[in-house]
Design a protein around this motif. Structure first.
Motif, PDB file in Angstrom:
ATOM      1  N   ILE A  53      32.586   3.729  40.951  1.00 32.25           N
ATOM      2  CA  ILE A  53      33.895   3.210  41.373  1.00 32.25           C
ATOM      3  C   ILE A  53      33.788   2.678  42.790  1.00 32.25           C
ATOM      4  CG2 ILE A  53      36.279   3.846  41.892  1.00 32.25           C
ATOM      5  CD1 ILE A  53      36.051   5.955  39.673  1.00 32.25           C
ATOM      6  N   THR A  74      31.868  -6.243  37.617  1.00 36.57           N
ATOM      7  CA  THR A  74      32.090  -6.324  36.174  1.00 36.57           C
ATOM      8  C   THR A  74      31.134  -5.424  35.406  1.00 36.57           C
ATOM      9  OG1 THR A  74      32.799  -8.598  36.483  1.00 36.57           O
ATOM     10  CG2 THR A  74      32.235  -7.933  34.251  1.00 36.57           C
ATOM     11  N   SER A  77      32.170  -1.945  35.759  1.00 31.74           N
ATOM     12  CA  SER A  77      33.340  -1.669  34.915  1.00 31.74           C
ATOM     13  C   SER A  77      32.913  -1.398  33.490  1.00 31.74           C
ATOM     14  CB  SER A  77      34.294  -2.868  34.933  1.00 31.74           C
ATOM     15  OG  SER A  77      34.751  -3.100  36.227  1.00 31.74           O
ATOM     16  N   ARG A  80      31.410   2.010  33.192  1.00 33.76           N
ATOM     17  CA  ARG A  80      32.436   3.045  33.109  1.00 33.76           C
ATOM     18  C   ARG A  80      33.035   3.099  31.718  1.00 33.76           C
ATOM     19  NH1 ARG A  80      34.007   1.176  38.196  1.00 33.76           N
ATOM     20  NH2 ARG A  80      35.772  -0.021  37.385  1.00 33.76           N
ATOM     21  N   ARG A  81      33.258   1.917  31.155  1.00 37.06           N
ATOM     22  CA  ARG A  81      33.919   1.841  29.872  1.00 37.06           C
ATOM     23  C   ARG A  81      33.020   2.422  28.773  1.00 37.06           C
ATOM     24  NH1 ARG A  81      34.413  -4.005  28.487  1.00 37.06           N
ATOM     25  NH2 ARG A  81      32.472  -3.620  27.413  1.00 37.06           N
ATOM     26  N   PHE A  86      36.594   9.717  32.123  1.00 37.99           N
ATOM     27  CA  PHE A  86      37.245  10.223  33.335  1.00 37.99           C
ATOM     28  C   PHE A  86      38.449  11.091  33.014  1.00 37.99           C
ATOM     29  CE2 PHE A  86      35.041   6.439  34.579  1.00 37.99           C
ATOM     30  CZ  PHE A  86      34.496   6.776  35.806  1.00 37.99           C
ATOM     31  N   GLN A  92      46.700   9.023  35.542  1.00 39.41           N
ATOM     32  CA  GLN A  92      45.639   8.224  34.958  1.00 39.41           C
ATOM     33  C   GLN A  92      46.063   7.577  33.649  1.00 39.41           C
ATOM     34  OE1 GLN A  92      42.659  11.170  34.043  1.00 39.41           O
ATOM     35  NE2 GLN A  92      44.304  12.658  33.962  1.00 39.41           N
ATOM     36  N   VAL A  94      48.434   5.256  31.333  1.00 38.26           N
ATOM     37  CA  VAL A  94      49.262   4.079  31.560  1.00 38.26           C
ATOM     38  C   VAL A  94      50.629   4.368  30.955  1.00 38.26           C
ATOM     39  CG1 VAL A  94      49.492   1.617  31.177  1.00 38.26           C
ATOM     40  CG2 VAL A  94      47.231   2.632  31.465  1.00 38.26           C
ATOM     41  N   LEU A 105      42.479   2.989  24.613  1.00 35.86           N
ATOM     42  CA  LEU A 105      42.308   1.954  25.628  1.00 35.86           C
ATOM     43  C   LEU A 105      40.849   1.565  25.897  1.00 35.86           C
ATOM     44  CD1 LEU A 105      44.095   0.211  27.290  1.00 35.86           C
ATOM     45  CD2 LEU A 105      44.162   1.944  29.056  1.00 35.86           C
ATOM     46  N   LEU A 109      39.500  -2.150  25.283  1.00 38.18           N
ATOM     47  CA  LEU A 109      38.897  -2.928  26.370  1.00 38.18           C
ATOM     48  C   LEU A 109      37.480  -3.330  26.005  1.00 38.18           C
ATOM     49  CD1 LEU A 109      40.148  -0.946  29.461  1.00 38.18           C
ATOM     50  CD2 LEU A 109      40.840  -3.222  28.772  1.00 38.18           C
TER      51      LEU A 109
ATOM     52  N   MET B   1      43.439  -7.902  23.559  1.00 33.84           N
ATOM     53  CA  MET B   1      43.682  -7.981  25.001  1.00 33.84           C
ATOM     54  C   MET B   1      45.049  -8.579  25.279  1.00 33.84           C
ATOM     55  SD  MET B   1      41.774  -6.995  27.326  1.00 33.84           S
ATOM     56  CE  MET B   1      42.589  -6.732  28.851  1.00 33.84           C
ATOM     57  N   GLN B 228      49.549   0.756  40.267  1.00 33.86           N
ATOM     58  CA  GLN B 228      49.037   2.027  39.762  1.00 33.86           C
ATOM     59  C   GLN B 228      48.537   1.856  38.328  1.00 33.86           C
ATOM     60  OE1 GLN B 228      52.013   5.051  39.597  1.00 33.86           O
ATOM     61  NE2 GLN B 228      50.666   6.366  38.412  1.00 33.86           N
ATOM     62  N   ARG B 229      49.298   1.106  37.549  1.00 36.71           N
ATOM     63  CA  ARG B 229      48.918   0.908  36.159  1.00 36.71           C
ATOM     64  C   ARG B 229      47.614   0.126  36.056  1.00 36.71           C
ATOM     65  NH1 ARG B 229      53.343  -1.881  33.946  1.00 36.71           N
ATOM     66  NH2 ARG B 229      52.448  -3.865  34.503  1.00 36.71           N
ATOM     67  N   ALA B 232      44.792   2.296  36.882  1.00 39.04           N
ATOM     68  CA  ALA B 232      44.433   3.192  35.788  1.00 39.04           C
ATOM     69  C   ALA B 232      43.584   2.449  34.762  1.00 39.04           C
ATOM     70  CB  ALA B 232      45.695   3.745  35.127  1.00 39.04           C
ATOM     71  N   MET B 233      43.923   1.188  34.523  1.00 41.23           N
ATOM     72  CA  MET B 233      43.130   0.399  33.582  1.00 41.23           C
ATOM     73  C   MET B 233      41.726   0.182  34.106  1.00 41.23           C
ATOM     74  SD  MET B 233      45.395  -0.680  31.203  1.00 41.23           S
ATOM     75  CE  MET B 233      44.465  -2.015  30.543  1.00 41.23           C
ATOM     76  N   ARG B 234      41.628  -0.079  35.400  1.00 46.34           N
ATOM     77  CA  ARG B 234      40.310  -0.314  35.997  1.00 46.34           C
ATOM     78  C   ARG B 234      39.458   0.937  35.869  1.00 46.34           C
ATOM     79  NH1 ARG B 234      37.264  -2.799  37.556  1.00 46.34           N
ATOM     80  NH2 ARG B 234      37.141  -3.240  39.751  1.00 46.34           N
ATOM     81  N   LEU B 235      40.093   2.092  36.023  1.00 47.01           N
ATOM     82  CA  LEU B 235      39.348   3.346  35.990  1.00 47.01           C
ATOM     83  C   LEU B 235      38.655   3.510  34.648  1.00 47.01           C
ATOM     84  CD1 LEU B 235      38.750   5.953  37.511  1.00 47.01           C
ATOM     85  CD2 LEU B 235      40.683   6.966  36.339  1.00 47.01           C
ATOM     86  N   VAL B 236      39.362   3.243  33.561  1.00 44.98           N
ATOM     87  CA  VAL B 236      38.743   3.454  32.263  1.00 44.98           C
ATOM     88  C   VAL B 236      37.867   2.283  31.857  1.00 44.98           C
ATOM     89  CG1 VAL B 236      40.518   4.999  31.430  1.00 44.98           C
ATOM     90  CG2 VAL B 236      40.716   2.569  30.998  1.00 44.98           C
ATOM     91  N   GLY B 237      37.613   1.393  32.796  1.00 46.53           N
ATOM     92  CA  GLY B 237      36.581   0.411  32.519  1.00 46.53           C
ATOM     93  C   GLY B 237      37.050  -0.997  32.259  1.00 46.53           C
ATOM     94  N   ALA B 238      38.320  -1.303  32.573  1.00 39.91           N
ATOM     95  CA  ALA B 238      38.735  -2.698  32.468  1.00 39.91           C
ATOM     96  C   ALA B 238      38.031  -3.479  33.566  1.00 39.91           C
ATOM     97  CB  ALA B 238      40.242  -2.809  32.624  1.00 39.91           C
ATOM     98  N   THR B 239      37.408  -4.584  33.207  1.00 40.09           N
ATOM     99  CA  THR B 239      36.725  -5.388  34.218  1.00 40.09           C
ATOM    100  C   THR B 239      37.773  -6.120  35.043  1.00 40.09           C
ATOM    101  OG1 THR B 239      36.602  -7.235  32.702  1.00 40.09           O
ATOM    102  CG2 THR B 239      34.732  -5.747  32.722  1.00 40.09           C
ATOM    103  N   PRO B 240      37.400  -6.555  36.251  1.00 38.38           N
ATOM    104  CA  PRO B 240      38.368  -7.291  37.074  1.00 38.38           C
ATOM    105  C   PRO B 240      38.969  -8.453  36.287  1.00 38.38           C
ATOM    106  CG  PRO B 240      36.388  -6.844  38.325  1.00 38.38           C
ATOM    107  CD  PRO B 240      36.123  -6.368  36.943  1.00 38.38           C
ATOM    108  N   GLN B 242      39.450  -8.634  33.038  1.00 35.85           N
ATOM    109  CA  GLN B 242      40.435  -8.161  32.064  1.00 35.85           C
ATOM    110  C   GLN B 242      41.757  -7.828  32.750  1.00 35.85           C
ATOM    111  OE1 GLN B 242      37.881  -5.118  30.377  1.00 35.85           O
ATOM    112  NE2 GLN B 242      38.042  -6.077  28.360  1.00 35.85           N
ATOM    113  N   PRO B 321      39.776   0.698  41.204  1.00 37.55           N
ATOM    114  CA  PRO B 321      40.197   1.703  40.218  1.00 37.55           C
ATOM    115  C   PRO B 321      40.991   2.833  40.857  1.00 37.55           C
ATOM    116  CG  PRO B 321      37.886   1.166  39.957  1.00 37.55           C
ATOM    117  CD  PRO B 321      38.324   0.525  41.221  1.00 37.55           C
ATOM    118  N   LEU B 322      40.883   2.978  42.146  1.00 35.99           N
ATOM    119  CA  LEU B 322      41.594   4.068  42.816  1.00 35.99           C
ATOM    120  C   LEU B 322      42.936   3.595  43.353  1.00 35.99           C
ATOM    121  CD1 LEU B 322      38.536   5.443  44.729  1.00 35.99           C
ATOM    122  CD2 LEU B 322      39.483   6.236  42.578  1.00 35.99           C
TER     123      LEU B 322
END
Lengths: 228, 739, 174
Positions: A53, A74, A77, A80-81, A86, A92, A94, A105, A109, B1, B228-229, B232-240, B242, B321-322
């Motif tokens: 991250i 990318t 990301s 991570r996916r 996590f 966390q 949505v 999700l 993704l 998507m 924030q939303r 949260a998406m970035r954290l679980v692996g959404a690419t910039p 996406q 992501p944070l």
């Protein structure tokens, strides 16, 4: 020994404030490691670095022997996916999506079609004692339920490493223990490596061993002793 | 998507839906507005093109096939109850005469053709007031091709070549002008396209700017939660990429819905719009149409534009992501922000005494200057806000003042953002009011006297290179018309001194002058006076005295022996009396320009001016309303986002009344400071424009302006105050919770 | 709580009279239960017998108590070993833990690493208890929980102490 994760000489500053000053840590595949330390010691930052991250200012992060700190945003990301999961303290999920959609999700993704993704997500609800909750929004879940949904989301893609940052921080002790119990047993069944950041000893006691982060450095203990 | 993005955009609960609805509505209004302006431009052009054939006297612009037998053609302007009639006397010289649009042939002697609107008037008006002006019988009604507007009054009167050849400005033509007047140098019938386009551009800009600001404010609603939303998406692996796609879809939903709604709004309001006499006359509904390129551009351009701006906005906030992790105090605005404002004013100042020759040049010069000032107000806003807030923090004695001052100084851009729409509305309002008030004061009917409306005159004087009138032709029946009070003759002044600004072409006996109330009076002791032929002092002349001017004494000449250059009929002002005497006069003197009151002639310009003033009022009020909406939205949104720090302040012992003071001051200080700058900039721009373009001085605005501005500010303050009850609820101890 | 080892530790600082030893002991470790003189002297006698302490020359002059005790090489070794070794992780360890921390600071040894070692030992024990809880009967689990909570309390104390070592060092070295 196969190292699932390895950090060496990791340094990272936020502006003028150093958070990590040469942290070294090796975590074996399938190992559950508790990262402890006083607040502000840099333990969360270390987790963020290990999970790709944050990108360290200096040092290396290796996942299965492959450097990830040099990867693009990318690529990290996608890492991570596809390979990480996590569970954080809160915030966390949505809120706009249903619990099932939240779990699905990472699959969505990753390009999995909606139907199979939701199907796969639903299976986790029974496994985690969340029967009938897949249609709820995150605001309609209790703290423990939300953490279990988060756990399902973290594990749905079959990750190699599960990162948990104070996963029980917002829960009372009984609920917290239930979540930890689930987390650890699921991880053990699948051989998932777990990095568990916590300041609570009783949470850390679920891990195979603990490391202490103090002033941005990692204190480890004899691994043989830890294995005993 | 995409489906995910749609789900997320609409599933965010009431707040998210409200946000989408607000943005969609604003976009709809904006799109509708721009569509109306685009269609309006098309309509003005098409309307203008339909005027083309009326300019056929200027044969150098004529195109199309030439006819074998030329036709005589004499155009003049006639009036009926304040409306203009285009009267063309024509005479065919053979069987192969040119054919105008809308008719199968030119009318022969004893025949005439009229436009539908005139036909309707003829039907409902007593003949002695209107139809007797046209000799013969009506044989045709002009078709759509000949008409610029359904309201247009046209009469094509067929006569003998000998009759027409004797008329003023009579020409022979073999073909008709088919180009729009804008492409024809000397064509005078039609609308100044550039002027109309300029006015449309200003109107649209004045409304679009506040709308854009409103959309911007609404977009920022619940920004924290969106961030924030996305985190949260970035954290679980959404690419910039996406995440960008998601944000783009979100903003495109509102924009697309708003665009479609805007099209609906436009189609719904099109019949109403056609009725707005923007050019002075209604549009044909089928002229008020969108061109395909324009429609497609709007249909796809707006959502794509929204998507692009969403991408740009995301690029500025690197979505980690944070979440957006640490709030940094933004750099304070610097004084360079004043530069655009100064540059705009400097541009306008430079053009004082350097007025460009062409209309296009003037448009470019003044419009760009005013636009730069307008942008300058927006750019300078944060700096003005900061200066005001620092002053407040220094002068404040109570905690509310200190806290509000510090908070504002910390992020003046945010403070300015909520009131920027209002500042623009005030700026536009001040410019428009300043210009129009002064214009009306100079040109309007400030010296209105009854004769401007009541006195029907027909004139023909040597100054216009015309033959004098035949005294014997004055119809005796004039005095018998009900409502006619006096008929007087104005004679030629043989000793007119063109170098003396106080010398006039007409002479009248003092006895006659006194028979016409409102026409002024003689110099003491004089038996006759020098007058302007229609007894109304022209603009800018040396005759002063308002509604009772004093005319200079006549030279010592025998009055009776001078040629008659004018017949003036004083009426009681009733339409019947005016139109009956006009009909009698025109039939008696067919060779000269139609009979008219000064009011008829002035109406052309003052009517337009009054319309412009009404338009300006609508623009000002509409933009004030839009600005008020954005103020309300941004204040409630801002309170929601800042409820934690406020709740903490309250827990720390700040009284609710002090907190109210903080919120009030945080909005009121930028509001008042920037409003002052905007109003000042507006009037300075108006003054510079007036001085440069027209050579007028700026006049102080009327009570209406103060009423509108004052009400606008009061309503804004009331809006701010109306959020106070919300404050108590929002800043309860529960808001301190960390969630 | 080991009185002999604590007295030995105190002696390692500097040779002391029996009276001084009792006073220091009471100050740092007594907490309302002062050490009887009899126990001080009998303990010292036993330590002398075992060769961990020797009697110093009598200083001439003043006071009734002339005997001064000095730690021997053997005594110092025993203190070293004791301080380095983590205590068996059990509830109610406070007194021993505390004595070790204070003495480590007094003797300028690594109190921090001692605390780390102790934390590690505690966590090790907690892991065992957690395992019992996860796999065992409810009653065993409840008992394990009791132990876990107490160990956790100890660990919290350790964390707190670790954070305040500098302050404590300044105080005991006065």
């Amino acid at each position: 020994m196969s190292a699932a994760l390895r950090a060496s000489g990791v340094e990272l500053s936020f502006g003028a404030t150093p958070a990590l000053r040469g942290a070294d840590l090796t975590i074996a595949t399938g190992e559950i490691v508790a990262v402890m330390g006083p607040s502000g010691s840099g333990k969360s930052t270390l987790l963020h670095c290990l999970a790709g991250i944050l990108v360290p200012d200096a040092g290396q992060i290796l996942v299965d022997g492959q450097r990830i700190d040099t990867l693009s945003e990318t690529r990290r990301s996608e890492l991570r996916r596809d390979r990480f999961g996590f569970v954080f303290q809160f915030g966390q999920l949505v809120p706009e999506l249903t619990a099932a959609e939240n779990v699905a999700l990472p699959l969505l993704l990753g390009g999995v079609r909606r139907k199979p993704a939701l199907q796969q997500a639903r299976e986790w609800f029974d496994r985690l004692g969340l029967e009938g909750l897949h249609g709820r929004r995150s605001g309609e879940l209790s703290g423990g339920q939300a953490q279990r949904v988060a756990l399902a989301r973290a594990l749905v893609g079959g990750p190699q490493v599960l990162f948990a940052d104070e996963p029980t921080g917002a829960l009372d002790s009984i609920t917290g223990e239930q979540v930890m119990e689930l987390l650890v047993s699921l991880a053990r069944d699948r051989g998932t490596t777990v990095v568990l950041v916590t300041h609570e000893a009783r949470v850390a006691a679920y891990a195979d061993r603990e490391v202490i982060v103090r002033d941005g450095r990692v204190t480890s203990f004899d691994t043989q002793e830890a294995a005993a | 998507m995409i489906r995910l993005g749609l789900r997320m955009a609409v599933a965010g609960g009431r707040a998210a839906v409200a946000r989408l609805a607000i943005i969609g509505a604003a976009v709809a209004i904006g799109v509708g507005l721009v569509l109306a302006a685009l269609a309006g431009t098309t309509a003005v052009q098409r309307q203008n093109a339909h005027y083309g054939w009326l300019n056929s006297a200027h044969a150098e612009a004529a195109t199309g096939p030439s006819a074998a037998d030329p036709a005589w053609w004499a155009f003049r302007e006639d009036y009926f109850r304040g409306r203009s009639i285009a009267r063309i006397d024509v005479a065919v010289t053979g069987p192969h005469a040119p054919v105008p649009p809308g008719l199968s042939a030119l009318p022969g002697p004893g025949e005439y053709a009229v436009s539908p609107a005139l036909a309707e008037l003829l039907r409902t008006t007593p003949p002695d007031q209107l139809s007797e002006r046209f000799p013969g019988r009506r044989t045709a009604v002009l078709g759509r091709d000949a008409l610029a507007s359904p309201d247009l009054l046209i009469a094509v009167v067929g006569r003998t070549p000998a009759d027409v050849a004797g008329l003023r400005d009579a020409t022979q033509l073999t073909r008709f002008v088919s180009v729009s007047p804008e492409h024809c140098l000397r064509c005078y019938v039609g609308t100044g396209i550039n002027g109309m386009a300029l006015i449309l551009a200003v109107v649209v800009a004045a409304l679009l700017f506040p709308l854009l600001i409103f959309i911007g404010v609404a977009t920022r609603l619940s920004a924290a939660r969106r961030e924030q939303r996305l985190a949260a998406m970035r954290l679980v692996g959404a690419t910039p990429r996406q995440v960008a796609t998601l944000a783009t879809i979100e903003s495109m939903i509102a924009a697309t819905a708003g665009t479609l709604l805007g099209f609906g709004l436009f189609l719904l309001l099109r019949p109403v719009l056609a009725h707005v006499p923007f050019t002075g006359l209604r549009f044909f509904l089928d002229d008020l149409e969108l061109t395909w390129p324009a429609a497609l551009l709007m249909l796809f351009g707006v959502p794509i534009g929204a998507a692009l701006s969403a991408r740009l906005a995301l690029r500025r906030v690197r979505m980690s992501p944070l979440g957006v992790m640490r709030r940094v105090t933004p750099k304070p605005p610097r004084a360079w922000r004043l530069l655009p404002l100064i540059a705009g004013l400097a541009e306008l100042t430079w053009f004082v005494g350097r007025k460009p020759y062409t209309t296009n040049g003037q448009t470019a010069a003044y419009l760009s200057g005013i636009l730069v000032v307008m942008i300058g107000v927006v750019v300078a806003g944060p700096w003005v806000t900061m200066t005001g807030s620092r002053l407040l923090a220094r002068l404040a004695r109570r905690p509310a003042g200190v806290i509000a001052g510090r908070r504002l100084a910390d992020d003046p851009r945010a403070g300015f953002r909520s009131i920027s729409g209002l500042a623009l509305a005030l700026f536009v309002g001040s410019v428009a009011t300043g210009v129009i008030t002064s214009y009306v004061a100079e040109r309007g009917d400030s010296a209105a006297t009854p004769i401007i409306h009541n006195l029907m005159t027909v004139t023909s004087w040597s100054g216009h290179g015309q033959q004098p009138l035949d005294q014997a032709s004055v119809p005796p029946s004039l005095t018998a018309v009900p409502g006619v009070r006096a008929v007087v003759l104005i004679r030629d002044n043989p000793q007119i001194d063109k170098n003396d600004p106080n010398s006039w072409p007409g002479l009248i006996s003092c006895a006659d002058l006194t028979r016409i109330p409102g026409s002024g009076h003689c110099s003491p002791g004089a038996a006759a006076a020098q007058v302007f032929p229609n007894l109304v002092p022209p603009y800018g002349g040396s005759v002063r005295g308002g509604s009772d001017p004093q005319w200079p004494p006549a030279p010592e000449v025998p009055l009776d022996r001078q040629a008659v250059i004018g017949v003036a009929v004083d009426t009681d002002g009733s339409p019947a009396a005016l139109e009956t005497s006009r009909t009698l006069l025109e039939n008696a003197f067919p060779q000269v320009d139609g009979a008219a009151s000064e009011g008829d002639i002035r109406d052309d310009s003052t009517r337009l001016l009054r319309q412009m003033q009404r338009l300006a009022d609508i623009v000002i009020i509409a933009s004030l309303v839009i600005a008020g909406c954005s103020l309300a939205v941004s204040i409630t949104g801002g309170l929601n986002e800042r409820k934690r720090p406020f709740a903490v302040l309250r827990l720390a012992g700040l009284r609710l009344s002090d907190l109210r003071g903080v919120v009030l001051l945080e909005s009121a200080v930028p509001l008042l400071a920037v409003s002052a700058v905007a109003v000042a900039a507006g009037f300075v721009s108006a003054a510079l424009f007036l001085k440069s373009q027209l050579g007028y001085e700026l006049r102080p605005p009327g009570a209406g302006y103060y009423a509108v501005t004052g009400t606008g500010l009061l309503v804004s303050l009331a809006l701010i105050a109306s959020t106070m009850p919300l404050l108590r609820r929002l800043t309860g101890p529960a808001s301190v919770r960390n969630d | 709580m080991s009185v002999p080892l604590t007295l030995l530790g105190l002696l390692e600082r500097q040779p002391s009279h029996g009276y001084d030893l009792k006073r220091d002991y009471d100050t740092y470790f007594g907490r309302g239960k002062s050490l009887p003189f009899g126990q001080v002297y009998s303990t010292l006698a036993r330590l002398t017998r075992d060769g961990k302490v020797v009697m110093d020359e009598l200083a001439p002059g003043d006071g009734p108590d002339r005997k001064r005790y000095v730690i021997t090489e053997a005594g110092a070794t025993e203190v070293d070993a004791w301080l380095a070794e983590p205590v068996q992780a059990e509830p109610h360890l406070q007194t021993v833990l505390f004595a070790k921390v204070v003495l480590s600071l007094m003797l300028d040894r690594g109190a921090k690493s001692y605390l780390d070692a102790q934390r590690h030992a505690h966590l090790q024990r907690m892991r065992e208890l957690t395992e019992i809880k996860r796999s065992g009967e409810l009653v065993d689990g409840l008992l394990a929980d009791h132990g876990l909570f107490h160990l956790e309390a100890d660990l919290r104390w350790i964390d707190l102490t670790a954070a305040r070592l500098e302050q404590l060092r300044a105080q005991v070295r006065r």
